[in-house]
Design a protein around this motif. Structure first.
Motif, PDB file in Angstrom:
ATOM      1  N   SER A 290      43.640  31.248  54.566  1.00 13.87           N
ATOM      2  CA  SER A 290      43.029  32.078  53.528  1.00 13.87           C
ATOM      3  C   SER A 290      44.078  32.932  52.839  1.00 13.87           C
ATOM      4  O   SER A 290      45.096  33.267  53.434  1.00 13.87           O
ATOM      5  N   PHE A 291      43.772  33.295  51.593  1.00 14.66           N
ATOM      6  CA  PHE A 291      44.499  34.395  50.950  1.00 14.66           C
ATOM      7  C   PHE A 291      43.795  35.665  51.417  1.00 14.66           C
ATOM      8  O   PHE A 291      43.132  36.359  50.652  1.00 14.66           O
ATOM      9  N   PHE A 292      43.919  35.918  52.715  1.00 13.16           N
ATOM     10  CA  PHE A 292      43.010  36.844  53.390  1.00 13.16           C
ATOM     11  C   PHE A 292      43.055  38.259  52.841  1.00 13.16           C
ATOM     12  O   PHE A 292      42.037  38.965  52.781  1.00 13.16           O
TER      13      PHE A 292
ATOM     14  N   ASP B 190      50.066  31.921  55.357  1.00 12.00           N
ATOM     15  CA  ASP B 190      49.945  30.533  54.884  1.00 12.00           C
ATOM     16  C   ASP B 190      50.024  30.474  53.359  1.00 12.00           C
ATOM     17  O   ASP B 190      50.626  29.548  52.795  1.00 12.00           O
ATOM     18  N   GLY B 191      49.468  31.499  52.693  1.00  9.76           N
ATOM     19  CA  GLY B 191      49.548  31.526  51.233  1.00  9.76           C
ATOM     20  C   GLY B 191      50.999  31.640  50.773  1.00  9.76           C
ATOM     21  O   GLY B 191      51.450  30.917  49.880  1.00  9.76           O
TER      22      GLY B 191
ATOM     23  N   ASN C  53      45.914  31.928  58.586  1.00  3.73           N
ATOM     24  CA  ASN C  53      44.485  32.263  58.677  1.00  3.73           C
ATOM     25  C   ASN C  53      43.665  31.430  57.697  1.00  3.73           C
ATOM     26  O   ASN C  53      42.505  31.713  57.435  1.00  3.73           O
TER      27      ASN C  53
HETATM   28 MG    MG Z   1      46.634  33.653  54.771  1.00  2.00          MG
END
Ligand code: MG
Ligand code: TPP
Length: 585
Positions: free
Chosen positions: A489-491, A460-461, A487
């Motif tokens: 997030s910048f997981f 997503d990032g 997710n």
């Molecule tokens: Mg992500």
């Protein structure tokens, strides 16, 4: 596509201005497309592309951000192995483009970048704006991660510079080149007609880098006498012939083969000689064990031989390195990695070297290829993980020929077998997040009409940083499927914060702060729709995925751009998590 953005005929059929000569040169390179974001610094050149060349050969691809213009050219080269052009405005457009140029550089992908400055002659500069957009050494912005740059002073010098830029970019080791066109030169009327380009092919001669026969013989001797060879299959081309030759060499030597997700598909990952699954950040434990058990390692331009040997630990092997990468190494970018110990160095490309090695080895008696076939991938648990997403997507794709143009950082190399050099195109090269959408649009452009379904899986990032590249795909009717492993997030960096917290005995519960992209959740499907894509989601239920993927694939097969927002569980697969958060102490 040629019907899109047709200018009215201008009736101009001879070069009249400096930029007409530059445009002629670009056409002479044989480049079909130029991705660009416009700007006054190259208004002369822009006019030449439209009103002199009629927006054909090359055709413009309008982009909403310079980063996507360059990423599109990068993705196109990943498929074709050839440079596309990109044009960016003055210093500011070039500044926007830099990360994408760096990604292409690290990925050793050719791009002919055109830019502009000036007028260099201060007398001709408009007050204020021309001064802020003129730099005295603009190429310095990108010199550390381009192969060559120039700022030609005259129309004929620009012609030569553009031909040279294409030649250098497309010569192995490939990479981006940059030609900075002085606005004054572009807009100056020609004093006299310029003679036509005689034969552009002679100015861009094919550069063969045949391997040295002595080195081949030495390497063949080592390989012949080896008990166990491990081939590290790295930066290779998308040629099927070269792919088949690699398989033949591995089978001839009964060598184990290691591949990774950083580079495009280089060997069939479910071949019995392939070791486990492709690694990503680090070779898999199986691959490292195979290296420790080997007595000769043959690197086919593997990225980071030194680092890989270090990770394997006690490797008592001879090393054969096949690469021309050293031609590119410079003092600015350390992407060349550590200096590996090498016993035989073959200064050539893997494509040219492998057939020579096969020939030098001569025919062999039948050698049993290990029977063990990789077990089919089975994701664990019933949550909507990235592994589940991959498995469901692959099942929905079914027997279609499909190219993974990009995968997320959360990708598990085991989840998708590669059986053809175009099954997977490799990572962004430079680790610059945001490249995924643009690279995928460029790859999809190159794959149009090939019968292959282009599919990208983006974090997503990554998607959010590069989303406007989708508009270019929608406008030029470039079919593409993007699946977002969302997710929220910048997981990747949550894992880094967890690691630091562990090292410092601080609460790992806080790893999400400054990382999570929620509250509000971003409507990624709406962002895709806003660019002209058909979009689905967010999908949170595993059971809904097959039907949604089937609809999205149908939309792509009807010629569209489709995006599916899949809400995945935060978390990486076990192998990636282990590499990123090793036990402390
Ligand atoms: Mg992500
Ligand atoms: C331009 C850029 N900015 C920041 C980073 C640092 N970084 C590495 S991975 C990552 C997270 C990417 O997020 P996403 O694409 O959603 O993938 P995820 O880690 O969540 O699977 C970031 C911010 C980077 N590599 N490049």
């Amino acid at each position: 596509m040629a019907a899109i953005d047709r200018p009215v005929p201008s009736g101009v059929n001879a070069a009249q201005f400096g930029s007409d000569v530059a445009a002629d040169a670009l056409r002479a390179t044989g480049i079909d497309y130029i991705a660009l974001n416009p700007g006054a610094s190259y208004r002369g050149f822009h006019d030449s592309l439209v009103n002199y060349l009629g927006n054909a050969q090359p055709q413009m691809l309008l982009c909403l951000h310079e980063e996507s213009a360059v990423a599109i050219a990068h993705g196109y080269a990943k498929v074709t192995g050839r440079a596309m052009a990109a044009a960016v405005h003055s210093n500011v457009g070039l500044m926007h483009a830099t990360m994408a140029i760096f990604n292409a550089w690290c990925d050793r992908m050719p791009i002919v970048l055109l830019g502009a400055t000036g007028p260099v002659d201060a007398v001709k500069r408009r007050p204020w704006i021309d001064w802020i957009h003129t730099a005295s050494d603009q190429g310095a912005l990108v010199r550390g991660y381009t192969k060559w740059d120039d700022q030609p002073a005259t129309a004929l010098a620009a012609r030569e510079a553009i031909l040279r830029a294409a030649w250098i970019a497309n010569t192995s080791p490939c990479g981006p080149t940059y030609v900075n066109l002085d606005a004054g030169m572009q807009e100056a009327k020609l004093d006299a007609p310029v003679p036509p380009i005689d034969d552009a092919r002679r100015l861009m001669p094919a550069v063969a880098s045949a391997p040295d026969t002595g080195a081949i013989e030495k390497a063949a001797g080592l390989l012949h006498n080896a008990k166990q060879v491990v081939i590290l299959a790295g930066r290779v081309s998308r040629s099927l012939e070269a792919w088949n030759a690699r398989v033949a060499l591995a089978e001839r030597l009964n060598a184990r083969v290691v591949t990774d997700i950083k580079t495009g598909a280089s060997f069939p990952t479910d071949h019995p000689l392939h070791v486990g699954a492709p690694g990503f950040l680090s070779p898999t434990p199986d691959a490292l064990a195979a290296m420790r058990a080997a007595d000769v390692i043959l690197s086919l331009d593997w990225i980071d031989v030194a680092g890989t040997l270090k990770q394997a630990g006690d490797v008592l092997t001879k090393v054969v390195q096949v690469s021309v990468d050293h031609h590119l190494h410079n003092g600015w970018s350390l992407d060349y990695q550590g200096l590996p110990p090498v016993d035989v160095f073959i200064a050539s490309t893997p494509d040219a070297t492998v057939p020579a090695l096969i020939e030098a080895l001569g025919p062999a008696g039948p050698r049993a290829v290990p029977a063990g076939q990789a077990a089919p991938f089975k994701p664990e648990g019933d949550k909507l993980t990235v592994d589940r997403l991959a498995d469901t997507l692959r099942q929905t794709v079914g027997d279609r020929a499909c190219t993974l143009t990009h995968v997320s950082l959360s990708w598990n190399g085991a989840s998708w077998p590669f059986r053809h050099p175009l099954d997977y195109l490799g990572s962004d090269g430079g680790g610059g997040v945001g490249g995924g959408p643009g690279i995928s649009v460029g790859a999809a452009l190159a794959l149009r009409g090939s019968g292959r379904l282009p599919v990208a899986v983006c974090g997503d990032g990554d998607f959010l940083m590069g989303v406007t590249a989708l508009w270019t795909a929608a406008h030029y009717k470039i079919p593409l499927l993007i699946v977002i492993a969302n997710n929220r997030s910048f997981f990747n960096d949550e894992l880094h914060q967890e690691r630091v917290a562990r090292m410092r005995s601080r609460p790992i519960e806080n790893r999400w702060v400054g990382q999570r992209i929620s509250d509000p959740d971003i409507d990624l499907a709406a962002m895709a729709r806003a660019q002209g894509a058909t979009a689905f989601g967010p999908v949170s239920a595993l059971g809904e995925l097959p039907a949604v993927f089937a609809q999205a694939i149908a939309a792509v097969e009807a010629g569209g751009v489709a995006v599916v927002d899949v809400r995945v569980e935060p978390g990486y697969n076990a192998a990636m998590t282990a590499v990123m958060t090793p036990k402390i102490g």
